[in-house]
Design a protein around this motif. Sequence first.
Motif, PDB file in Angstrom:
ATOM      1  N   LEU A 261       0.820  -1.201   0.000  1.00 37.75           N
ATOM      2  CA  LEU A 261       0.000   0.000   0.000  1.00 37.75           C
ATOM      3  C   LEU A 261       0.862   1.263   0.000  1.00 37.75           C
ATOM      4  O   LEU A 261       0.570   2.231  -0.706  1.00 37.75           O
ATOM      5  N   MET A 262       1.926   1.264   0.781  1.00 33.62           N
ATOM      6  CA  MET A 262       2.818   2.422   0.809  1.00 33.62           C
ATOM      7  C   MET A 262       3.532   2.564  -0.523  1.00 33.62           C
ATOM      8  O   MET A 262       3.726   3.684  -1.023  1.00 33.62           O
ATOM      9  N   ASP A 263       3.931   1.455  -1.115  1.00 30.00           N
ATOM     10  CA  ASP A 263       4.529   1.498  -2.452  1.00 30.00           C
ATOM     11  C   ASP A 263       3.562   2.139  -3.446  1.00 30.00           C
ATOM     12  O   ASP A 263       3.947   2.947  -4.295  1.00 30.00           O
TER      13      ASP A 263
ATOM     14  N   TRP B 130      11.785   1.372   0.502  1.00 25.45           N
ATOM     15  CA  TRP B 130      13.165   1.407   1.002  1.00 25.45           C
ATOM     16  C   TRP B 130      13.970   2.483   0.286  1.00 25.45           C
ATOM     17  O   TRP B 130      14.709   3.238   0.926  1.00 25.45           O
ATOM     18  N   LEU B 131      13.835   2.554  -1.018  1.00 27.42           N
ATOM     19  CA  LEU B 131      14.534   3.590  -1.767  1.00 27.42           C
ATOM     20  C   LEU B 131      14.033   4.974  -1.385  1.00 27.42           C
ATOM     21  O   LEU B 131      14.809   5.930  -1.279  1.00 27.42           O
ATOM     22  N   TYR B 132      12.712   5.086  -1.186  1.00 25.15           N
ATOM     23  CA  TYR B 132      12.137   6.380  -0.807  1.00 25.15           C
ATOM     24  C   TYR B 132      12.692   6.856   0.532  1.00 25.15           C
ATOM     25  O   TYR B 132      13.072   8.032   0.681  1.00 25.15           O
ATOM     26  N   SER B 133      12.758   5.967   1.516  1.00 29.23           N
ATOM     27  CA  SER B 133      13.283   6.343   2.831  1.00 29.23           C
ATOM     28  C   SER B 133      14.720   6.837   2.717  1.00 29.23           C
ATOM     29  O   SER B 133      15.104   7.840   3.346  1.00 29.23           O
ATOM     30  N   ALA B 134      15.517   6.155   1.914  1.00 26.43           N
ATOM     31  CA  ALA B 134      16.910   6.563   1.726  1.00 26.43           C
ATOM     32  C   ALA B 134      16.992   7.893   0.991  1.00 26.43           C
ATOM     33  O   ALA B 134      17.801   8.768   1.348  1.00 26.43           O
ATOM     34  N   GLU B 135      16.156   8.087  -0.027  1.00 25.67           N
ATOM     35  CA  GLU B 135      16.147   9.350  -0.772  1.00 25.67           C
ATOM     36  C   GLU B 135      15.819  10.513   0.147  1.00 25.67           C
ATOM     37  O   GLU B 135      16.435  11.579   0.072  1.00 25.67           O
ATOM     38  N   ARG B 136      14.836  10.316   1.010  1.00 28.75           N
ATOM     39  CA  ARG B 136      14.396  11.399   1.890  1.00 28.75           C
ATOM     40  C   ARG B 136      15.519  11.833   2.835  1.00 28.75           C
ATOM     41  O   ARG B 136      15.724  13.033   3.064  1.00 28.75           O
ATOM     42  N   LEU B 137      16.260  10.880   3.387  1.00 29.60           N
ATOM     43  CA  LEU B 137      17.361  11.254   4.273  1.00 29.60           C
ATOM     44  C   LEU B 137      18.510  11.888   3.497  1.00 29.60           C
ATOM     45  O   LEU B 137      19.120  12.850   3.966  1.00 29.60           O
ATOM     46  N   SER B 138      18.797  11.360   2.313  1.00 34.36           N
ATOM     47  CA  SER B 138      19.880  11.945   1.512  1.00 34.36           C
ATOM     48  C   SER B 138      19.533  13.347   1.042  1.00 34.36           C
ATOM     49  O   SER B 138      20.422  14.174   0.804  1.00 34.36           O
ATOM     50  N   GLU B 139      18.230  13.634   0.899  1.00 35.97           N
ATOM     51  CA  GLU B 139      17.803  14.962   0.455  1.00 35.97           C
ATOM     52  C   GLU B 139      17.833  15.994   1.575  1.00 35.97           C
ATOM     53  O   GLU B 139      17.677  17.185   1.317  1.00 35.97           O
ATOM     54  N   LEU B 140      18.042  15.553   2.816  1.00 35.17           N
ATOM     55  CA  LEU B 140      18.056  16.500   3.932  1.00 35.17           C
ATOM     56  C   LEU B 140      19.190  17.523   3.783  1.00 35.17           C
ATOM     57  O   LEU B 140      18.923  18.731   3.742  1.00 35.17           O
ATOM     58  N   PRO B 141      20.447  17.109   3.666  1.00 31.33           N
ATOM     59  CA  PRO B 141      21.500  18.115   3.447  1.00 31.33           C
ATOM     60  C   PRO B 141      21.391  18.774   2.076  1.00 31.33           C
ATOM     61  O   PRO B 141      21.719  19.953   1.928  1.00 31.33           O
TER      62      PRO B 141
ATOM     63  N   MET C  28      10.977  -5.436  -8.211  1.00 29.78           N
ATOM     64  CA  MET C  28      11.798  -6.142  -7.226  1.00 29.78           C
ATOM     65  C   MET C  28      10.955  -6.567  -6.031  1.00 29.78           C
ATOM     66  O   MET C  28       9.737  -6.602  -6.093  1.00 29.78           O
ATOM     67  N   LEU C  29      11.607  -6.872  -4.919  1.00 29.26           N
ATOM     68  CA  LEU C  29      10.920  -7.320  -3.713  1.00 29.26           C
ATOM     69  C   LEU C  29       9.873  -6.316  -3.269  1.00 29.26           C
ATOM     70  O   LEU C  29      10.057  -5.103  -3.405  1.00 29.26           O
ATOM     71  N   ASN C  30       8.772  -6.802  -2.710  1.00 29.93           N
ATOM     72  CA  ASN C  30       7.743  -5.939  -2.162  1.00 29.93           C
ATOM     73  C   ASN C  30       8.362  -5.062  -1.070  1.00 29.93           C
ATOM     74  O   ASN C  30       8.987  -5.563  -0.140  1.00 29.93           O
ATOM     75  N   GLY C  31       8.209  -3.757  -1.201  1.00 36.95           N
ATOM     76  CA  GLY C  31       8.817  -2.834  -0.244  1.00 36.95           C
ATOM     77  C   GLY C  31      10.021  -2.094  -0.807  1.00 36.95           C
ATOM     78  O   GLY C  31      10.492  -1.134  -0.196  1.00 36.95           O
ATOM     79  N   SER C  32      10.519  -2.505  -1.977  1.00 36.38           N
ATOM     80  CA  SER C  32      11.716  -1.880  -2.544  1.00 36.38           C
ATOM     81  C   SER C  32      11.513  -0.397  -2.820  1.00 36.38           C
ATOM     82  O   SER C  32      12.421   0.424  -2.604  1.00 36.38           O
ATOM     83  N   VAL C  33      10.314  -0.033  -3.311  1.00 29.93           N
ATOM     84  CA  VAL C  33      10.033   1.383  -3.573  1.00 29.93           C
ATOM     85  C   VAL C  33      10.110   2.180  -2.277  1.00 29.93           C
ATOM     86  O   VAL C  33      10.681   3.280  -2.227  1.00 29.93           O
TER      87      VAL C  33
ATOM     88  N   GLY D  28      14.362  -1.459   8.045  1.00 30.90           N
ATOM     89  CA  GLY D  28      15.426  -0.516   8.399  1.00 30.90           C
ATOM     90  C   GLY D  28      16.756  -0.902   7.781  1.00 30.90           C
ATOM     91  O   GLY D  28      17.493  -0.058   7.275  1.00 30.90           O
ATOM     92  N   GLN D  29      17.076  -2.191   7.796  1.00 29.69           N
ATOM     93  CA  GLN D  29      18.343  -2.647   7.218  1.00 29.69           C
ATOM     94  C   GLN D  29      18.363  -2.464   5.708  1.00 29.69           C
ATOM     95  O   GLN D  29      19.381  -2.063   5.133  1.00 29.69           O
ATOM     96  N   MET D  30      17.245  -2.758   5.070  1.00 30.30           N
ATOM     97  CA  MET D  30      17.155  -2.596   3.612  1.00 30.30           C
ATOM     98  C   MET D  30      17.277  -1.122   3.230  1.00 30.30           C
ATOM     99  O   MET D  30      17.934  -0.769   2.239  1.00 30.30           O
ATOM    100  N   SER D  31      16.632  -0.250   3.984  1.00 28.39           N
ATOM    101  CA  SER D  31      16.713   1.186   3.709  1.00 28.39           C
ATOM    102  C   SER D  31      18.115   1.715   3.974  1.00 28.39           C
ATOM    103  O   SER D  31      18.615   2.593   3.252  1.00 28.39           O
ATOM    104  N   ALA D  32      18.778   1.179   5.012  1.00 26.24           N
ATOM    105  CA  ALA D  32      20.146   1.601   5.332  1.00 26.24           C
ATOM    106  C   ALA D  32      21.103   1.249   4.197  1.00 26.24           C
ATOM    107  O   ALA D  32      22.007   2.030   3.863  1.00 26.24           O
ATOM    108  N   LEU D  33      20.916   0.084   3.597  1.00 26.66           N
ATOM    109  CA  LEU D  33      21.747  -0.301   2.459  1.00 26.66           C
ATOM    110  C   LEU D  33      21.582   0.702   1.316  1.00 26.66           C
ATOM    111  O   LEU D  33      22.572   1.136   0.709  1.00 26.66           O
ATOM    112  N   ALA D  34      20.336   1.081   1.033  1.00 26.11           N
ATOM    113  CA  ALA D  34      20.088   2.054  -0.029  1.00 26.11           C
ATOM    114  C   ALA D  34      20.732   3.398   0.296  1.00 26.11           C
ATOM    115  O   ALA D  34      21.315   4.056  -0.583  1.00 26.11           O
TER     116      ALA D  34
END
Length: 516
Positions: A40-42, A267-278, A260-265, A350-356
């Motif tokens: 649903l979040m994807d 995981w990438l989104y969570s990583a994008e959001r943190l990388s976009e902070l700075p 890809m795996l359910n949740g991949s979108v 969390g681990q999957m998002s951290a990898l991204a």
Amino acid sequence: MAKSRLFRSTMVVSSMTMLSRILGLVRDVVLMGVFGAGGLMDAFLVAFKIPNFLRRLFAEGAFSQAFVPVLTEYKEQRTLHEVQLLISRVSGVLSLILLVLTVAVLAFAPLVIQLFAPGFVGDNHKFDTATALLYLTFPYLFFISMTAFFGSILQSYGKFAPPAFAPVLLNVCMIVGAWLVAPLLDKPIMALGYAVAVAGLLQLIIQLPDLYKQNLLTAPKIDFEHEGVRRILTLMLPAIFGVSVTQINLLLNTIFASKMLNGSVSWLYSAERLSELPLGLIGVAIGTVILPSLSASRAKADMAEFGKTLDWAMRLIIVIGLPASVAMFVLSDILMNALFVRGQFSQTDGQMSALALQCMAGGILGFMLIKVFAPAFFAGQDTKTPVKIGIVSVFANMVFSVVFIGIFYLAKLPLHGGLALATTGASFVNAGLLYYFLQKRGIWHFGKHWYKMGTQFIIATLAMMASLYAVLPFYPKDGTALGKITMLIAICILGATVYGVVLLATGFRPRQLRHG
């Protein structure tokens, strides 16, 4: 005085952006906690990414980069009446284009979802949810694009606060939607669609009072023959691709991730959001502020001031972007653990998002450099060079994606990490080529003073990295939420302190960050 205003404007945009990014982080924590990182979040992220992607092409990206130099030229060389006519005609043409695009997308919403998320085909629940959400989220494109148009006008007249504050409203609306509205609905995820639509309208409304005060709030009129409109459209068409190439690369990642795996979108989104902070705090703020200044220097043929403004922007970008990239890489695991792992967002998520995030971290500096280099071309009304570079970058991203996905597959690592690493590689291809042509054409290059400054930045960053690795074992992964966040803040303060102290010890002084 002009230099002081430029610095103050950067601080205004940066502080407003900081408020927006902090609320954005709270928003994402709330969304992931309430809805998790599943199908649903994807579905929502895809439905929201489509208008957001087009917004950055038509509004914050290509349109503003084409519009601001022309508006600045009118402001510097023509009467107020001519400026008002330009705004009226441009707003009429832009509104018509956006309305036609909105109607077309809504008429073919299922096909659009199939195009942007082909991996959803076959999963009827996810596909139908994404389609229903798109009906709610896509009108956001019209409102936010007009918001960006009005914001560009205000920025050209030195009014940076209202446009910079607008994203705060989106974050507030989505938090309210997730916490208060979602529990009242049969399909809770639909609350986010309603929140996006309401936020778009509110963001547009708050621009209007300042436009009225500047006597620039004019009735829209469609006129494709107006000289300014024709110039803007000519500049905009290639710029659509050039300035928004980063978003195109991220969108390609979404298309790949949907398969890809359910949740991949998610995981990438969570990583994008943190990388976009700075990136948002400094890269976007500086890119926003320097475009009117660079355009004015070009209009006056003052290339000395043009070069000083670029050099000043680069100092701010690198002094923050370099340590931010390294810190995001080192702290990726505990960042995800402290901020996101709760509710429906599991330890595995969390681990999957951290990898991204690890794979995206290096690209933070690359993305920041693009935010400075691209306006240098657009200020001179050169959109052809960035678009050519953009094409190369997109192809590089495709090649990197295939190569890195293959490497991750052979190494039996989650494939979404390969997508994130491809984005990082493509960002440096883009930034590197932009710089190559800037220095080749004699527009700007790193002077001799950069040898010493670059060494100072690297030494301070290495010291910060060593300090972060030294305290990582003390982070309580299984502690309370408050304990984890407190320790994360303490680690960040330690890293920033070490970086600042070592930078000063190498001889660097804050006055070197002044304009000129």
